[in-house]
Design an enzyme around this catalytic site. Structure first.
Site, PDB file in Angstrom:
ATOM      1  N   GLN A   9       0.833  -1.189   0.000  1.00  0.00           N
ATOM      2  CA  GLN A   9       0.000   0.000   0.000  1.00  0.00           C
ATOM      3  C   GLN A   9       0.874   1.249   0.000  1.00  0.00           C
ATOM      4  OE1 GLN A   9      -3.085  -0.488   2.820  1.00  0.00           O
ATOM      5  NE2 GLN A   9      -3.857   1.585   2.698  1.00  0.00           N
ATOM      6  N   SER A  88       4.602  -6.129   2.898  1.00  0.00           N
ATOM      7  CA  SER A  88       3.284  -6.032   3.527  1.00  0.00           C
ATOM      8  C   SER A  88       2.218  -6.663   2.637  1.00  0.00           C
ATOM      9  CB  SER A  88       2.974  -4.558   3.848  1.00  0.00           C
ATOM     10  OG  SER A  88       1.818  -4.443   4.641  1.00  0.00           O
ATOM     11  N   LEU A  89       1.275  -5.869   2.132  1.00  0.00           N
ATOM     12  CA  LEU A  89       0.249  -6.365   1.209  1.00  0.00           C
ATOM     13  C   LEU A  89       0.872  -7.171   0.071  1.00  0.00           C
ATOM     14  CD1 LEU A  89      -2.507  -6.310  -0.409  1.00  0.00           C
ATOM     15  CD2 LEU A  89      -1.716  -4.101  -1.286  1.00  0.00           C
ATOM     16  N   ARG A 113      -8.812  -8.789   4.179  1.00  0.00           N
ATOM     17  CA  ARG A 113      -7.780  -8.099   4.966  1.00  0.00           C
ATOM     18  C   ARG A 113      -8.005  -6.591   4.942  1.00  0.00           C
ATOM     19  NH1 ARG A 113      -2.488  -5.862   3.789  1.00  0.00           N
ATOM     20  NH2 ARG A 113      -0.868  -6.469   5.293  1.00  0.00           N
ATOM     21  N   HIS A 195       0.694  -2.537  10.954  1.00  0.00           N
ATOM     22  CA  HIS A 195       1.782  -3.311  11.572  1.00  0.00           C
ATOM     23  C   HIS A 195       2.055  -2.873  13.003  1.00  0.00           C
ATOM     24  CE1 HIS A 195       2.505  -5.223   7.740  1.00  0.00           C
ATOM     25  NE2 HIS A 195       2.491  -4.027   7.181  1.00  0.00           N
ATOM     26  N   GLN A 244       1.876 -11.028  10.454  1.00  0.00           N
ATOM     27  CA  GLN A 244       2.320  -9.832   9.744  1.00  0.00           C
ATOM     28  C   GLN A 244       1.467  -8.597  10.046  1.00  0.00           C
ATOM     29  OE1 GLN A 244       1.011  -8.281   6.142  1.00  0.00           O
ATOM     30  NE2 GLN A 244       2.683  -9.256   5.003  1.00  0.00           N
TER      31      GLN A 244
END
Length: 286
Positions: A9, A88-89, A113, A195, A244
């Site tokens: 993102q 991440s994503l 998510r 996070h 995560q």
């Protein structure tokens, strides 16, 4: 050896994917399928929406995922990964590209998510900030000493760490970082405290979706964010995907470990070249 990496993102831009949609039949088919799965035309927002619409977490995450995965598919026979990783994503994009998840299942998980994280953002206001040119251990110490919730969230490259947490705690921590010698402590325009412990409710929701999804052994190792290590065991992969959400992205160590394991070439699939820039700085620091 060749590694393919997938951004997260923040890499999005209006118009991304439109060229693929108009020039590649397979890409058009996948974008149209995504519209069907999501129940709305995400392509309209991606191709011709506003930056404001595109930056909503529930839109951004599936949009970046779609462009990243479809970019890899459009490489055709060229796409032969020896290892993959995602920021991440981007980890979900990497899992689809490596055959661990189907395109359809990957999109459904990303949307679940995104919706869960959006709900967290709306429930508790949080933010993130980039800390430039301060040692990791100093950043971690300041976070632990600051009142409220604030943690190191993204270890992006040597000298670049993103912190995440409650707005008031981020403000205090940024002031302390500058006093400690940080070149910059820059608040980021993001929807929430990704996070960090503030994402715990989203982790619970994502767990339900993951348990109802089929994971297959990937064709190559995926270096996951939570431990920066290569994984092919599906149970480990699922466990790490969940962790995560509230754990830091260890991108610097992921890249270093891929290099140590024989990586000689990185290719970024997705909008922009953010990861390519980070990788360059990580390689230069060796």
């Amino acid at each position: 050896m060749k590694a393919y990496v997938f951004p997260g993102q923040g890499a999005q831009f209006v118009g991304m994917g439109k060229d693929l949609y108009e020039s590649n039949a397979k890409a058009k088919e996948m974008f149209d399928k995504a519209n069907e799965i999501l129940g709305y035309r995400i392509t309209d927002i991606m191709f011709e929406g506003t930056a404001e619409e595109l930056k909503e977490t529930k839109v951004t995450q599936p949009a970046v995922f779609l462009y990243s995965v479809i970019s890899a598919v459009c490489l055709g026979e060229e796409f032969k990964p020896d290892m993959v990783a995602g920021h991440s994503l981007g980890e979900f994009s990497a899992l689809v590209a490596s055959g661990c998840l189907s395109f359809e299942d990957g999109l459904r998980l990303v949307y679940a998510r995104a919706m869960a994280m959006q709900a967290c953002c709306e429930k508790v206001k949080g933010t993130m900030a980039a800390i430039i040119a301060l040692p990791d251990d100093v950043i971690e110490k300041i976070c632990s000493d600051t009142e409220g919730i604030v943690v190191a969230a993204n270890y992006n490259s040597p000298g670049q760490v993103v912190i995440s947490g409650e707005i008031s705690a981020i403000d205090k921590a940024c002031a302390s970082m500058k006093e400690a010698g940080a070149k910059r402590a820059l608040p980021l325009t993001v929807g929430g405290a990704f996070h960090s412990p503030l994402m715990e409710p989203a982790r619970v929701e994502l767990a339900k979706a993951i348990e109802n999804t089929e994971f297959k052994t990937p064709v190559c190792p995926i270096y996951q964010n939570v431990d920066a290590l290569p994984h092919t065991n599906t149970e480990e992969i699922k466990k790490n995907l969940l962790a995560q959400l509230t754990a830091p992205v260890r991108w610097t160590n992921s890249v270093k470990n891929m290099i140590a394991d024989g990586m000689t070439e990185f290719t970024e699939c997705g909008p922009g070249q953010v990861l390519t820039g980070l990788i360059g700085r990580i390689q230069a620091s060796k």
